[in-house]
Motif scaffolding. Structure first.
Motif, short mmCIF file in Angstrom:
data_model
loop_
_atom_site.label_atom_id
_atom_site.label_comp_id
_atom_site.label_asym_id
_atom_site.label_seq_id
_atom_site.Cartn_x
_atom_site.Cartn_y
_atom_site.Cartn_z
N ASP A 6 42.12 38.03 37.85
CA ASP A 6 41.36 39.20 38.18
C ASP A 6 41.76 40.30 37.53
O ASP A 6 42.46 41.11 38.09
N ASN A 28 35.31 43.35 37.18
CA ASN A 28 34.13 43.70 37.88
C ASN A 28 34.14 45.09 37.16
O ASN A 28 35.01 45.50 36.52
N ARG A 156 40.14 42.72 51.48
CA ARG A 156 38.97 44.04 51.96
C ARG A 156 38.82 43.82 53.35
O ARG A 156 38.70 44.78 54.20
N THR A 238 41.02 33.97 42.52
CA THR A 238 41.34 34.84 41.56
C THR A 238 42.33 35.85 41.95
O THR A 238 42.23 36.45 42.94
O1 G3P Z 1 37.86 39.97 42.75
C1 G3P Z 1 37.53 41.03 43.54
C2 G3P Z 1 38.73 41.97 43.41
O2 G3P Z 1 38.81 42.59 42.25
C3 G3P Z 1 38.80 43.02 44.53
O3 G3P Z 1 39.85 43.46 44.61
O4 G3P Z 1 42.19 44.30 45.66
O5 G3P Z 1 40.09 45.80 44.98
O6 G3P Z 1 40.06 44.31 47.02
P1 G3P Z 1 40.63 44.47 45.75
#
Ligand code: G3P
Length: 273
Positions: A6, A28, A156, A238
């Motif tokens: 990720d 992202n 989250r 991921t």
């Molecule tokens: O794949 C989703 C991720 O990038 C979000 O991770 O730790 O920001 O909640 P986080």
């Protein structure tokens, strides 16, 4: 369980592939910003098209998610197609990440546009990773709309449960898969007691039917959560680079290395020169 990294950081991605443990990449907008900010801070000139091309090449033909940044169905479909057309020829490994619901609030008119974009892109043969999944029902709808992947955000959910209960915590703190009790009551979000429970419920529900969709356990913050995602039967986890690296660590491994090193017979090493 397959492991995706990720990250949009080329150095991290290269390292994870060199270790032979990486089966794909998810990005992202926040990860892309982090990678770009790092480049710029190093004084490097940014050519985003060239950067993404290098990222796709580094992933050696394994799936890479690139996320749309639009909100309406038509704009997400248009942007998803453009991303796919622009980059899939590099290594035939692009999938388009689309939020299950791109609304910012409950009465936003874009409320259902995520599914429409998932459906339209999937119908055109473009694999879609449907993201920002926080309920098993969202995962079910995304799968029905044709998503190739659904991404429940485990960490989250844990953040939300702890925050709502007024608990203090660090982002990487472990949250038990079976949930946490406060005053004898199990914390939950509409029947989901932890991020890993969310992943497990998605896996269980989608496994009952033949959608051909894969669950990507996302927003995982520590090795134990990665282990629990595997135990929950997640097809994919991921993981940020730091979590993959931390999965390698154990005090007894370090100690064992020190002890073995102390005992090395010099002739043994000399023989191998
Ligand atoms: O794949 C989703 C991720 O990038 C979000 O991770 O730790 O920001 O909640 P986080």
């Amino acid at each position: 369980m397959k492991i995706f990294i990720d990250s949009a950081d080329l150095e991290e991605i290269k390292q994870a592939y060199a270790w032979g443990v990486c089966d794909g990449v998810t990005t992202n907008p926040s990860l892309m910003k982090k990678a770009v900010d790092k480049l710029v801070a190093k004084g490097e000139k940014l050519d985003i098209k060239e950067y993404i091309t290098r990222l796709l090449d580094t992933a050696r033909g394994t799936p890479v998610s690139l996320e749309v940044t639009e909100y309406s169905a038509s704009a997400m479909i248009e942007q998803g197609k453009r991303l796919y057309d622009m980059f899939n020829n590099v290594a035939e490994n692009v999938n388009i990440k689309v939020p299950v619901n791109p609304a910012f609030k409950n009465d936003d008119i874009t409320h259902f546009d995520g599914l429409q974009a998932v459906c339209a892109l999937s119908e055109q043969g473009i694999p879609v990773n449907c993201t920002l999944i926080f309920t098993p029902e969202q995962a079910l709808l995304a799968a029905k709309a044709g998503a190739a992947y659904v991404s429940p955000f485990a960490g989250r959910i844990d953040d939300m449960l702890r925050k709502n209960a007024g608990m203090k915590f660090e982002k990487t703190d472990y949250f038990p898969a079976e949930g946490i009790k406060r005053d004898e009551v199990l914390l939950d979000d509409d029947g989901v007691v932890s991020g890993i429970d969310l992943v497990e419920q998605c896996v269980d529900i989608l496994g009952l039917y033949e959608f051909g969709v894969e669950v990507i356990a996302a927003s995982l913050r520590n090795p134990r959560q990665a282990r629990e995602a595997a135990l929950a039967g997640s097809h994919i986890a991921t993981l940020p680079f730091g979590v993959i690296r931390d999965m390698l660590k154990h005090a007894k491994t370090f100690e064992g290395m020190e002890l073995f090193t102390r005992d090395i017979v010099p002739e043994y090493v000399a023989m191998l020169k």
